[in-house]
Design an enzyme around this catalytic site. Structure first.
Site, PDB file in Angstrom:
ATOM      1  N   ASP A 337       0.802  -1.221   0.000  1.00 58.67           N
ATOM      2  CA  ASP A 337       0.000   0.000   0.000  1.00 58.67           C
ATOM      3  C   ASP A 337       0.836   1.274   0.000  1.00 58.67           C
ATOM      4  O   ASP A 337       0.293   2.357   0.199  1.00 58.67           O
ATOM      5  CB  ASP A 337      -0.936   0.010   1.208  1.00 58.67           C
ATOM      6  CG  ASP A 337      -0.181  -0.080   2.537  1.00 58.67           C
ATOM      7  OD1 ASP A 337       1.012  -0.441   2.511  1.00 58.67           O
ATOM      8  OD2 ASP A 337      -0.803   0.187   3.582  1.00 58.67           O
ATOM      9  N   GLY A 364      14.070   8.231 -24.680  1.00 54.85           N
ATOM     10  CA  GLY A 364      14.333   7.754 -26.035  1.00 54.85           C
ATOM     11  C   GLY A 364      15.096   6.455 -26.046  1.00 54.85           C
ATOM     12  O   GLY A 364      14.617   5.436 -25.585  1.00 54.85           O
ATOM     13  N   THR A 367      15.391   2.020 -29.350  1.00 62.99           N
ATOM     14  CA  THR A 367      14.079   1.515 -29.764  1.00 62.99           C
ATOM     15  C   THR A 367      12.953   2.528 -29.582  1.00 62.99           C
ATOM     16  O   THR A 367      11.845   2.301 -30.069  1.00 62.99           O
ATOM     17  CB  THR A 367      13.711   0.241 -28.985  1.00 62.99           C
ATOM     18  OG1 THR A 367      13.647   0.545 -27.587  1.00 62.99           O
ATOM     19  CG2 THR A 367      14.733  -0.840 -29.214  1.00 62.99           C
ATOM     20  N   ASP A 403      18.216  13.226 -19.542  1.00 60.75           N
ATOM     21  CA  ASP A 403      19.211  12.803 -20.521  1.00 60.75           C
ATOM     22  C   ASP A 403      18.470  12.519 -21.823  1.00 60.75           C
ATOM     23  O   ASP A 403      17.608  11.635 -21.872  1.00 60.75           O
ATOM     24  CB  ASP A 403      19.936  11.547 -20.036  1.00 60.75           C
ATOM     25  CG  ASP A 403      20.933  11.027 -21.058  1.00 60.75           C
ATOM     26  OD1 ASP A 403      21.998  11.657 -21.209  1.00 60.75           O
ATOM     27  OD2 ASP A 403      20.658   9.994 -21.707  1.00 60.75           O
ATOM     28  N   ASP A 405      18.193  11.102 -25.532  1.00 59.85           N
ATOM     29  CA  ASP A 405      18.845  10.029 -26.286  1.00 59.85           C
ATOM     30  C   ASP A 405      18.100   9.818 -27.598  1.00 59.85           C
ATOM     31  O   ASP A 405      17.421   8.807 -27.798  1.00 59.85           O
ATOM     32  CB  ASP A 405      18.857   8.750 -25.446  1.00 59.85           C
ATOM     33  CG  ASP A 405      19.835   7.707 -25.977  1.00 59.85           C
ATOM     34  OD1 ASP A 405      20.409   7.945 -27.056  1.00 59.85           O
ATOM     35  OD2 ASP A 405      20.016   6.673 -25.327  1.00 59.85           O
ATOM     36  N   GLU A 407      18.233   8.837 -31.192  1.00 63.09           N
ATOM     37  CA  GLU A 407      19.115   8.062 -32.066  1.00 63.09           C
ATOM     38  C   GLU A 407      18.416   7.814 -33.404  1.00 63.09           C
ATOM     39  O   GLU A 407      17.664   6.853 -33.524  1.00 63.09           O
ATOM     40  CB  GLU A 407      19.504   6.758 -31.390  1.00 63.09           C
ATOM     41  CG  GLU A 407      20.233   6.970 -30.049  1.00 63.09           C
ATOM     42  CD  GLU A 407      20.700   5.684 -29.422  1.00 63.09           C
ATOM     43  OE1 GLU A 407      20.940   4.702 -30.160  1.00 63.09           O
ATOM     44  OE2 GLU A 407      20.827   5.644 -28.204  1.00 63.09           O
ATOM     45  N   TYR A 408      18.656   8.676 -34.407  1.00 63.43           N
ATOM     46  CA  TYR A 408      19.506   9.854 -34.415  1.00 63.43           C
ATOM     47  C   TYR A 408      18.834  10.907 -35.265  1.00 63.43           C
ATOM     48  O   TYR A 408      18.112  10.576 -36.213  1.00 63.43           O
ATOM     49  CB  TYR A 408      20.871   9.542 -35.027  1.00 63.43           C
ATOM     50  CG  TYR A 408      21.710   8.606 -34.200  1.00 63.43           C
ATOM     51  CD1 TYR A 408      22.484   9.081 -33.146  1.00 63.43           C
ATOM     52  CD2 TYR A 408      21.711   7.251 -34.483  1.00 63.43           C
ATOM     53  CE1 TYR A 408      23.269   8.211 -32.392  1.00 63.43           C
ATOM     54  CE2 TYR A 408      22.482   6.377 -33.734  1.00 63.43           C
ATOM     55  CZ  TYR A 408      23.257   6.868 -32.680  1.00 63.43           C
ATOM     56  OH  TYR A 408      24.000   6.020 -31.932  1.00 63.43           O
ATOM     57  N   MET A 480      29.024   8.402 -26.987  1.00 68.39           N
ATOM     58  CA  MET A 480      28.919   6.940 -27.107  1.00 68.39           C
ATOM     59  C   MET A 480      30.076   6.420 -27.972  1.00 68.39           C
ATOM     60  O   MET A 480      29.897   6.030 -29.128  1.00 68.39           O
ATOM     61  CB  MET A 480      27.563   6.561 -27.684  1.00 68.39           C
ATOM     62  CG  MET A 480      26.410   6.930 -26.760  1.00 68.39           C
ATOM     63  SD  MET A 480      24.776   6.369 -27.332  1.00 68.39           S
ATOM     64  CE  MET A 480      24.486   7.511 -28.680  1.00 68.39           C
ATOM     65  N   TYR A 482      31.797   3.909 -28.708  1.00 66.10           N
ATOM     66  CA  TYR A 482      31.865   2.457 -28.842  1.00 66.10           C
ATOM     67  C   TYR A 482      31.009   2.042 -30.036  1.00 66.10           C
ATOM     68  O   TYR A 482      30.404   2.896 -30.691  1.00 66.10           O
ATOM     69  CB  TYR A 482      31.410   1.745 -27.564  1.00 66.10           C
ATOM     70  CG  TYR A 482      30.278   2.423 -26.801  1.00 66.10           C
ATOM     71  CD1 TYR A 482      28.965   2.341 -27.234  1.00 66.10           C
ATOM     72  CD2 TYR A 482      30.541   3.144 -25.642  1.00 66.10           C
ATOM     73  CE1 TYR A 482      27.937   2.948 -26.542  1.00 66.10           C
ATOM     74  CE2 TYR A 482      29.525   3.762 -24.934  1.00 66.10           C
ATOM     75  CZ  TYR A 482      28.217   3.665 -25.382  1.00 66.10           C
ATOM     76  OH  TYR A 482      27.189   4.288 -24.697  1.00 66.10           O
ATOM     77  N   ASP A 483      30.986   0.742 -30.315  1.00 68.41           N
ATOM     78  CA  ASP A 483      30.270   0.226 -31.495  1.00 68.41           C
ATOM     79  C   ASP A 483      30.849   0.742 -32.802  1.00 68.41           C
ATOM     80  O   ASP A 483      30.135   0.888 -33.799  1.00 68.41           O
ATOM     81  CB  ASP A 483      28.769   0.547 -31.436  1.00 68.41           C
ATOM     82  CG  ASP A 483      28.029  -0.332 -30.443  1.00 68.41           C
ATOM     83  OD1 ASP A 483      28.529  -1.426 -30.152  1.00 68.41           O
ATOM     84  OD2 ASP A 483      26.981   0.085 -29.948  1.00 68.41           O
TER      85      ASP A 483
END
Length: 796
Positions: A337, A364, A367, A403, A405, A407-408, A480, A482-483
């Site tokens: 409760d 964001g 997906t 924040d 996000d 993309e893009y 970001m 990376y990738d």
């Protein structure tokens, strides 16, 4: 009879519950959803219908209602066996009626054969309770569905093991295995559930499969073309209104705001993302976070709903799930409760134990970026979103900012995302609108709200991102970095190298240079690092360099999806004395990776040493700190923790050599360079001096520039029955209410003294000889907006 007079009783799983229903056969309805007829029994005892769920030790009793009193209009059931069971009960009672199916017959799962022996099922199927049943399902993601009925999100777990999806029924020693089907093969079209939180759980699971997006492919070396690979399905995006006519073109801000400076602390940022879905199969709670290693915790993700407003994505995870004492930050179990539960309540508790931590809410992600372009395309859409963001922060006061996000802007995200050439310009206008609304909120609450942006590292995306336009409104960019390479390519490579040694300028140094060239101040660039890997299978080491730049069309099994391991899982493999997972260091690219010859797996990798090296370089460039995606993949604490390595570098001044020496992850093979895994920049960093954290419950002197004690901060704490008289100087002193809400205390003036009452605690604070006229909001520190508002009203 009006619709409003009907009561619908939903049959749910609730262990050990024995519910007595005040059921009126003339109007009320029992809704069984997809409950299977094999899961419950029907009987009549002492003139009352009893519905039993034997495997759950659970009953529903229709008090004073017999089968003869009922008819088909009282029962809704989708499962054919459930309909048959009720029809038989009606017939036995002399009622010539049949149970109702409230959906077309074609909605019944095709090929559903609930195999009680637990061997093999084919086609779509209904999840039912069947003790110790282990079912292997021949499942076609193109056509089949999993029917969860009213199964709640706490009743099952989802994981991927050896390329097959495993659904475990909690507490029932029961599993369904989708043979040869990975999470990447599934979409929400394969899921049918009546419980909204179950749908949200699956959205989180499937959304996480490809939540970390790849950068676009770099120019390929001349290698054999790979077989076409099916694209991973993503969580369906909410529909957004489509603007009629040509897309509006809006100018860049004509009067940009002066650069924001945040709280002017000047301290390095150690930020990390916490994914909302971590509470499910990843079993990583807010309480598991080593918050001492962070300055910023970013919760991912909120969404933009169909009306263009900021809203919760998974309400169950965010504000509804109750945590046991051993799962909770404060060690106290949630109650059914309480006003607020879920991850948000845990974040509030985390701020109590870590007052300096800033929580941001990310909007964001890979997906959920689809609605951005339409929302940001008009002044009305931007204002609507900005208003909703302020409402969100006022309601969920554990957050210190946003924040973004997207993309893009301009493309590069999901193919289904709407894009416009002017997305970058509109992005700046959106952040301008949000910043203006946050400025007004700060006046109201006395708090500063930050804006950060998750931003790309690939040059093609940077070109459309409008860094120049965004910078005035952004406290810091989470780069970001990376990738740069991954399983979407048919050749192994480095995911996050400092230097590109194969051509294409896909590396960290190039990305940071592009940001600086765009006018982004260095201290607004926070260098991102991955707590996950990119991994290939079918790799042979033809050059003696551990499988780097080898051609393959296969992805490694991964931790939760193919081609991606959690960092902590690879740590276990590398440190296992019986494994052949070997750690390599490319001294030219400044990048680590691992190779297993026996399994033919090449995986990118970070280590505490690589984080120390990146930190040292970032410090030499004047960058603002480091960021990690995401916490659920990291080793939580100790010398192998990536976030801890960053914290030690930035706040303790630990050198690369010191951080490396503490870690067991040492390079087995060094390729190129000087043959060592050592510092590549000549830079000595001096960490900031940290203030002494005051003890709770005592006043803390505030020292002025001359070193004299100018003021005291009195912390308002819960202390049952205490009546504290404060020697309070309204010219200098402050009252710190922390996260105490406005509804928890009263304010009054009695006999020339301000009295703060905490009625539920039989407790008071008296500001002796101080009246309301003597005070101002400068005397008040409060993290809860309602507390600040109550003081504002009291002081006029």
């Amino acid at each position: 009879m009006s619709v409003q007079s009907t009561t619908v009783y939903t049959i749910n799983w609730s262990w050990g519950q024995h519910a007595e229903l005040a059921f009126d056969p003339s109007r009320d309805v029992l809704d069984f959803g997809w409950f299977s007829g094999s899961s419950f029994t029907l009987s009549e005892i002492n003139g009352s219908v009893v519905i039993s769920i034997p495997s759950n030790q659970q009953t529903y009793t229709l008090t004073g209602v017999s089968f003869a009193d009922l008819s088909a209009r009282n029962v809704v059931a989708k499962d054919a066996a459930a309909q048959a069971l009720w029809t038989q009960a009606f017939n036995d009672a002399g009622v010539n009626d049949s149970a109702v199916n409230d959906s077309p017959v074609s909605d019944t799962p095709a090929g559903d054969s609930a195999n009680s022996s637990g061997n093999v099922l084919t086609g779509g199927f209904t999840v039912t309770w069947a003790w110790n049943q282990q079912s292997v399902v021949q499942f076609d993601p193109q056509t089949d569905q999993i029917k969860f009925g009213w199964f709640g999100p706490d009743n099952f777990n989802v994981s991927e093991i050896n390329g097959s999806v495993l659904i475990e029924v909690v507490g029932n020693q029961q599993t369904y295995t989708l043979q040869g089907v990975s999470l990447a093969d599934l979409t929400m079209a394969n899921i049918d559930a009546l419980d909204g939180n179950t749908i949200a759980k699956w959205q989180g699971v499937l959304g996480a499969v490809n939540e970390v997006p790849p950068e676009p492919e770099t120019p390929q070396l001349e290698t054999p073309e790979p077989e076409p690979e099916a694209e991973l399905e993503e969580t369906p995006e909410p529909e957004t209104p489509v603007t009629q006519g040509p897309d509006p073109i809006t100018p860049t801000p004509t009067n940009p705001a002066p650069p924001v400076t945040g709280d002017a602390s000047g301290k390095p940022i150690i930020a990390a993302y916490y994914p909302e879905w971590a509470i499910y199969s990843r079993d990583f709670d807010i309480a598991d976070i080593a918050a001492d290693d962070l300055t910023h915790l970013i919760y991912a993700f909120a969404q933009i709903d169909s009306s263009g407003r900021m809203s919760l994505f998974d309400p169950y995870a965010a504000v509804e799930k109750t945590f046991r004492a051993d799962e909770s930050v404060d060690g106290v179990a949630d109650t059914w409760d309480q006003t607020l539960a879920g991850n948000f309540n845990q974040l509030a508790e985390l701020k109590v134990t870590n007052p300096g931590l800033k929580n941001l809410i990310a909007v964001g992600g890979w997906t959920l970026s689809g609605p951005f372009s339409d929302m940001a395309a008009t002044a009305e859409g931007r204002a609507n979103f900005a208003d909703s963001a302020v409402e969100f922060l006022k309601k969920y006061t554990m957050f210190d900012g946003l924040d973004f996000d997207w993309e893009y802007p301009g493309g590069g995200g999901l193919e289904s995302n709407k894009i416009r050439p002017e997305d970058g310009e509109n992005y700046a206008l959106l952040l301008q609108a949000v910043r203006q609304r946050l400025d007004a909120l700060e006046i109201e609450t006395g708090r500063y709200y930050e804006i950060s942006v998750a931003s790309p590292a690939g040059s093609d995306k940077i070109a459309n991102f409008n860094l120049e336009g965004l910078t005035p409104y952004v406290d810091f960019f989470n780069l970001m970095a990376y990738d740069f390479h991954g399983g979407w390519e048919n050749i192994t490579g480095h995911q996050a190298p400092m230097f590109d040694t194969i051509g294409g300028d896909y590396d960290i140094v190039t990305a940071v240079d592009l940001y600086k060239q765009a006018g982004v101040p260095a201290d607004k660039i926070v260098l991102g690092a991955p707590a996950y890997t990119r991994a290939w299978a079918g790799v042979t080491d033809t050059d003696g360099d551990g499988g780097w730049q080898e051609v393959t069309n296969q992805l490694a099994p991964g931790s939760f999806e193919r081609g991606v391991y959690d960092y902590k899982d690879v740590v276990d493999k590398v440190l296992d004395p019986d494994s052949d997972w070997t750690l390599y260091w490319d001294d030219e690219a400044q990048a680590a990776y691992v190779f297993s010859e026996s399994e033919g797996i090449y995986s990118t990798f970070e280590t505490p040493t690589t984080i120390a090296l990146k930190s040292q370089w970032a410090q030499s460039q004047g960058l603002g700190g480091m960021m990690f995606w995401d916490l659920s993949g990291d080793v939580t604490q100790g010398p192998e923790s990536l976030t801890n390595a960053a914290y030690r570098s930035w706040y303790e001044g630990a050198t690369v050599e010191e951080i490396s020496a503490a870690s067991a992850l040492q390079a087995d093979v060094v390729v190129g360079g000087n043959g060592l895994m050592d510092s590549f920049v000549d830079y000595v960093y001096t960490p900031p001096e940290l203030p002494v954290v005051p003890e709770q419950g005592v006043s803390q002197p505030v020292t002025g520039e001359s070193g004299s004690v100018d003021a005291e901060v009195f912390t308002i704490n819960w202390s049952w029955g205490s009546n504290t008289i404060l020697d309070f100087d309204p010219q200098t002193d402050k009252l710190d209410f922390g996260w105490i809400g406005g509804d928890s205390f009263t304010l009054s003036e009695q006999a020339g003294s301000v009295v703060i009452g905490l009625p539920s605690n039989d407790q008071t604070y008296v500001l002796q000889g101080v009246t309301a006229d003597d005070m101002s909001l400068q005397n008040i520190q409060a993290l809860d907006a309602s507390a600040a508002a109550q003081w504002g009203a009291f002081l006029g």
